[in-house]
Design a protein around this motif. Sequence first.
Motif, short mmCIF file in Angstrom:
data_model
loop_
_atom_site.label_atom_id
_atom_site.label_comp_id
_atom_site.label_asym_id
_atom_site.label_seq_id
_atom_site.Cartn_x
_atom_site.Cartn_y
_atom_site.Cartn_z
N UNK A 50 12.04 -11.94 -7.20
CA UNK A 50 11.18 -10.80 -7.50
C UNK A 50 9.78 -11.34 -7.74
N UNK A 51 8.81 -10.85 -6.97
CA UNK A 51 7.43 -11.34 -7.06
C UNK A 51 6.51 -10.21 -7.50
N UNK A 52 5.55 -10.55 -8.35
CA UNK A 52 4.54 -9.59 -8.80
C UNK A 52 3.17 -10.01 -8.28
N UNK A 53 2.35 -9.04 -7.89
CA UNK A 53 0.93 -9.28 -7.65
C UNK A 53 0.22 -7.93 -7.59
N UNK A 54 -0.95 -7.85 -8.23
CA UNK A 54 -1.73 -6.63 -8.23
C UNK A 54 -2.66 -6.55 -7.02
N UNK A 55 -2.88 -7.69 -6.38
CA UNK A 55 -3.85 -7.80 -5.29
C UNK A 55 -3.19 -7.46 -3.96
#
Length: 311
Positions: A50-55
């Motif tokens: 599971x990966x998070x990024x706002x960009x």
Amino acid sequence: MMNQIDRHFPAYKGELKKLYGFRPGFRFLDLTLGDGGHTQEALEAGCRVVSFDIDEDAIQRATGFIKAFSPIIIDGQDETATVPQNFDWIIIKSNFIKAAEICDRLSLSSFDGIMADLGPSQFQILAEGRGFSFSGNEPLDMRLDQSLGVTAADLLAVLNEGELRELFSMADEPFAKPIARIIAKQRQISPIVTTKQLSDLITKIKKFRTEGRIHPATKVFMALRMAVNLERENIRLLLPQLPGLLSKDGLMGIISFHSGEDKLVKDFIDDSETKGILSAINQKPIEPSIKELSISQRTRSAKLRLAKKNI
């Protein structure tokens, strides 16, 4: 197709499999996707990631680089979203400070390993028009999340001389006082709104009094980037969430690139050890190997701290 030559080289590239013990079925939470280097290492070892990024740009780049896996992409603000019970890779478009809330909503928990790399990617620093680089002449923006309201130019316009000095000092800038003074004087004549304006002012103060090959403006630009993106505040909000996302004996790792950030991480781990929640794996931060530094000098200031969940 994405050109791998242009890809950001993540700190500790190739080391995570050994450090975390990646294996098929290992549940890995990558809170800072970036160009996907750490995520790819986990996926190729058979982990469920599971990966998070706002960009949005970072998400597009990562999926372009990692062609062998097709992620499920979820907007972190979509409260109706669901995830399948079995998956290889999920990307959540959100700031990592909402990790616990979103993972709870999606029934994603008990991760065997968590990684947060607090450094910006090479692409973000060099991306045209975003104002991170002192090598061009761009608007002083520096927002990783375009929904944020305050830019670097805004900070230079509203912070008084003492506040600017304190901000630059937090980035270990030894010339914080004279740089703050010249900025305060210059903005009375005209606003400082471009990267070249700011870089030229700093160079005028520091001239050749710099450390090694580091550009004179490096630390001031870093201080502004950290302030614009609320990086210290976000670290303080993130750290208490991590133990609750880990399974027993799960491992959390934080990569920082600045002494102030590393101290926040160290103090949190020390406090959690006192409470019996975590155990530090390394008392001193792990630094990049000589081999890694021979490939990428950009990781030279990286510091990795690891801790295991006890309960």
